[in-house]
Design a protein around this motif. Structure first.
Motif, PDB file in Angstrom:
ATOM      1  N   THR A  85       2.295  15.984 -17.732  1.00  0.00           N
ATOM      2  CA  THR A  85       3.699  15.595 -17.561  1.00  0.00           C
ATOM      3  C   THR A  85       4.134  14.654 -18.678  1.00  0.00           C
ATOM      4  OG1 THR A  85       3.482  15.825 -15.172  1.00  0.00           O
ATOM      5  CG2 THR A  85       5.326  14.512 -15.965  1.00  0.00           C
ATOM      6  N   HIS A  86       3.278  13.706 -19.010  1.00  0.00           N
ATOM      7  CA  HIS A  86       3.596  12.766 -20.089  1.00  0.00           C
ATOM      8  C   HIS A  86       3.784  13.512 -21.406  1.00  0.00           C
ATOM      9  CE1 HIS A  86       3.667   9.072 -22.351  1.00  0.00           C
ATOM     10  NE2 HIS A  86       2.701   9.526 -23.130  1.00  0.00           N
ATOM     11  N   LEU A  97       7.099  15.415 -21.337  1.00  0.00           N
ATOM     12  CA  LEU A  97       8.244  14.523 -21.548  1.00  0.00           C
ATOM     13  C   LEU A  97       8.333  14.082 -23.008  1.00  0.00           C
ATOM     14  CD1 LEU A  97       8.034  12.283 -18.353  1.00  0.00           C
ATOM     15  CD2 LEU A  97       9.732  14.046 -18.869  1.00  0.00           C
ATOM     16  N   ARG A  98       7.175  13.811 -23.606  1.00  0.00           N
ATOM     17  CA  ARG A  98       7.166  13.411 -25.010  1.00  0.00           C
ATOM     18  C   ARG A  98       7.679  14.552 -25.892  1.00  0.00           C
ATOM     19  NH1 ARG A  98       1.533  11.835 -26.818  1.00  0.00           N
ATOM     20  NH2 ARG A  98       1.583  13.914 -27.652  1.00  0.00           N
ATOM     21  N   GLY A 107      -0.721  14.060 -14.614  1.00  0.00           N
ATOM     22  CA  GLY A 107      -0.010  12.949 -15.253  1.00  0.00           C
ATOM     23  C   GLY A 107       0.001  13.085 -16.764  1.00  0.00           C
ATOM     24  N   LEU A 108      -1.150  13.447 -17.338  1.00  0.00           N
ATOM     25  CA  LEU A 108      -1.214  13.618 -18.796  1.00  0.00           C
ATOM     26  C   LEU A 108      -0.342  14.779 -19.251  1.00  0.00           C
ATOM     27  CD1 LEU A 108      -5.026  13.006 -19.437  1.00  0.00           C
ATOM     28  CD2 LEU A 108      -3.122  11.489 -20.000  1.00  0.00           C
ATOM     29  N   THR A 121      -4.730  12.697 -12.637  1.00  0.00           N
ATOM     30  CA  THR A 121      -4.805  12.304 -14.047  1.00  0.00           C
ATOM     31  C   THR A 121      -4.384  13.458 -14.947  1.00  0.00           C
ATOM     32  OG1 THR A 121      -6.589  10.756 -13.563  1.00  0.00           O
ATOM     33  CG2 THR A 121      -6.339  11.445 -15.854  1.00  0.00           C
TER      34      THR A 121
END
Length: 83
Positions: free
Chosen positions: A56-57, A60-61, A53-54, A50
């Protein structure tokens, strides 16, 4: 004499059974501990996934926003040169 050897064999078998019972209890305790460790590892893996993932998100943003800003800056520069 035959009864004596039977008694010895029975005593040995009882001793073996006692040792096996002790081992079974010990293995049962180990199984419980391994189950607890497996749960902790699964929870840790979920938390890590998690978190990664956060991150990485968000990364990317941020890259997407940087690309949009760069495109807007280039557009403004082109418009200013056109004047």
């Amino acid at each position: 004499m035959a009864d004596e050897s039977t008694d010895i064999v029975l005593r040995l078998l009882r001793d073996i059974r006692k040792v096996q019972d002790d081992h079974s209890k010990s293995l049962s305790n180990h199984d419980k501990r391994f189950d607890a460790l497996d749960k902790k590892i699964d929870d840790w893996q979920e938390t890590t996934a998690t978190a990664v993932g956060l991150a990485t998100h968000a990364n990317l943003r941020n890259q997407n926003m940087e690309e949009q800003i760069a495109a807007l800056v280039a557009r403004v520069e082109r418009l200013e040169k056109a004047k």
